[in-house]
Design an enzyme around this catalytic site. Structure first.
Site, PDB file in Angstrom:
ATOM      1  N   SER A 215       0.815  -1.218   0.000  1.00 11.91           N
ATOM      2  CA  SER A 215       0.000   0.000   0.000  1.00 11.91           C
ATOM      3  C   SER A 215       0.849   1.268   0.000  1.00 11.91           C
ATOM      4  CB  SER A 215      -0.932   0.000   1.220  1.00 11.91           C
ATOM      5  OG  SER A 215      -0.181  -0.081   2.419  1.00 11.91           O
TER       6      SER A 215
ATOM      7  N   ASP B 165      -2.745   6.190  12.538  1.00 11.79           N
ATOM      8  CA  ASP B 165      -2.008   5.457  11.502  1.00 11.79           C
ATOM      9  C   ASP B 165      -0.682   6.189  11.272  1.00 11.79           C
ATOM     10  OD1 ASP B 165      -0.934   4.375   9.194  1.00 11.79           O
ATOM     11  OD2 ASP B 165      -2.822   4.312   8.098  1.00 11.79           O
TER      12      ASP B 165
ATOM     13  N   HIS C 100       1.049   5.113   6.909  1.00 12.87           N
ATOM     14  CA  HIS C 100       0.736   5.714   5.609  1.00 12.87           C
ATOM     15  C   HIS C 100       0.895   7.237   5.657  1.00 12.87           C
ATOM     16  CE1 HIS C 100      -1.322   1.764   5.674  1.00 12.87           C
ATOM     17  NE2 HIS C 100      -0.855   1.695   4.439  1.00 12.87           N
TER      18      HIS C 100
END
Length: 431
Positions: A161, A407, A410
């Site tokens: 990702s 998070d 990312h």
């Protein structure tokens, strides 16, 4: 019997005078006459045959002094970096005049897990930092130049990702230069294709978090704690990469389980009787890197194709790494780390050495390493944190403690990953 010394051929008597044939005198006389008449031309011929050192210094080089043949041209390159520029060593500088390179609201291709402002992030300073190498400046990203270079070609990002975020970033950097009717995006399983019809080109992302075949290969359902990788299985994914003109690989975070890596040697992932061997993470990672090199050499042409590998993307879950309070992370961080000696603690230096050992300075098929690890390690402010689409509803306890669900893996777009693409642009065109 006479001794050899007494033979007539070895006689010590004076040799007999032999009369030269008449035609020899005729030839000598002709040469003497020609030299008198055309003496200048003979001198010129002599100079051409035996080079004068002074003429050599003026640019008339002898064959022995001819320069070595030029090295093969690098595909897509239009120039070289100025001097000995080290693109990956430098600092972050605030630059609100040129940043951000696009607006979040103007790029519909950003995944909702990366649209931080749309999900309530109150500050925007994370968008305003520009990477400044110590010894030079990065070439300005030129969308028109990039699109022209992609005309009739395929560009592909392969990995997890984080590589998909880089892929989304590059599309955002380019899409405003493409007419609305001439672009589209479709996803089929592991493959996402952004078509640029006006240029007969495509930019693609292929989900393969380990690059090798694994039990986490489902692009939608891959949250698996017991991760297993099949040994020597790159061809399952690799068949989808053939024919690409530019490929950007990455793999790292999925290997970091905290335990030894499980390697499937026989059977299927679902087979109860499968044969599994455990390997140290560093050794398993080296196996994957060697598989990539072997596949690239077999399936790609270095005179036509460029291959890149993006190094480890750091996380910021331990604020103690930058002098923060215990139990804190990237949540509410709004400025980069200024200490240029800082190294992200979660990025394994042994794995970094593996990348250097396997990919560094290859002559059979050069793979360009985009060393984004340390420069990204400074950016504790650039993560999505709590400002993203959540996969599942948050509990009251989580809402009361945002640090618990931030998070710190990312990155918000626009932001840090636009710089990764600026570095890609620089190494693609100015290697």
């Amino acid at each position: 019997m006479k001794s050899p010394s007494s033979s007539p051929s070895s006689s010590s008597s004076l040799p007999r005078k032999r009369r030269l044939p008449h035609f020899v005198f005729t030839v000598l006389a002709f040469v003497l006459l020609a030299s008198m008449i055309y003496g200048h031309d003979f001198v010129s011929l002599s100079r051409k045959t035996h080079q004068n050192p002074i003429l050599d210094e003026l640019g008339t080089r002898s064959k022995a002094e001819e320069p070595p043949p030029k090295s093969p041209e690098i595909p897509f390159a239009v120039g070289k970096a100025l001097g000995e520029c080290e693109y990956f060593k430098g600092r972050w500088v605030k630059d609100e005049s040129t940043r951000p390179l696009y607006r979040e609201s103007e790029c519909p291709y950003i995944q909702p897990q990366l649209t931080c402002r749309a999900h309530g992030r109150p500050d925007s300073d994370y968008q305003s930092w520009r990477w400044q190498p110590d010894s030079c400046s990065l070439p300005s990203f030129n969308a028109t130049m990039m699109l022209e270079s992609l005309r009739g070609k395929r560009m592909m990002f392969v990995g997890d990702s984080l590589n998909r975020g880089m892929y989304n970033s590059l599309i955002c950097l380019l899409h405003s230069n493409i007419p609305e009717h001439a672009k589209s995006m479709e996803t089929h399983g592991s493959l996402t294709v952004f078509s640029i019809k006006e240029y007969n080109a495509s930019m693609e992302f292929y989900w393969a978090p380990f690059l090798l075949e694994s039990n986490a290969d489902n692009a939608a359902v891959h949250r698996i704690s017991d991760r297993i990788v099949r040994k020597g299985s790159i061809n399952k994914h690799g068949k989808h990469w053939r024919g690409a003109d530019i490929v950007v690989f990455n793999t790292y975070l999925w290997w970091m389980t905290g335990f030894k890596m499980k390697i499937l040697e026989s059977g299927s992932f679902e087979d109860e009787n499968k044969r599994i061997r455990e390997m140290e993470t560093e050794d398993a990672y080296r196996m994957a890197m060697k598989s990539i090199v072997k596949w690239v050499k077999k399936n790609m042409d270095p005179s036509m194709t460029r291959v890149f590998f993006t190094t480890m993307s750091p996380t910021h879950y331990k604020s103690e790494d930058w002098g923060g309070g215990r139990g804190q992370n990237c949540y509410n961080q709004t400025t980069p780390i200024q200490d240029q000696a800082h190294w992200p603690s979660d990025c394994s230096k042994s794995v970094m050495r593996v990348i250097g050992e396997v990919l560094g300075r290859r002559k059979d098929f050069p793979i360009t390493v985009l060393n984004i690890t340390q420069l990204s390690g400074y950016r504790k402010d650039a993560h999505t944190s709590t400002y993203k689409k959540q996969w599942s509803p948050l509990t009251k306890e989580q809402l009361a403690n945002p640090v618990s669900y931030a998070d710190c893996i990312h990155w918000c777009l626009p932001g840090l990953q636009d710089t990764w693409n600026e570095l890609l642009f620089a190494k693609l065109f100015y290697p």
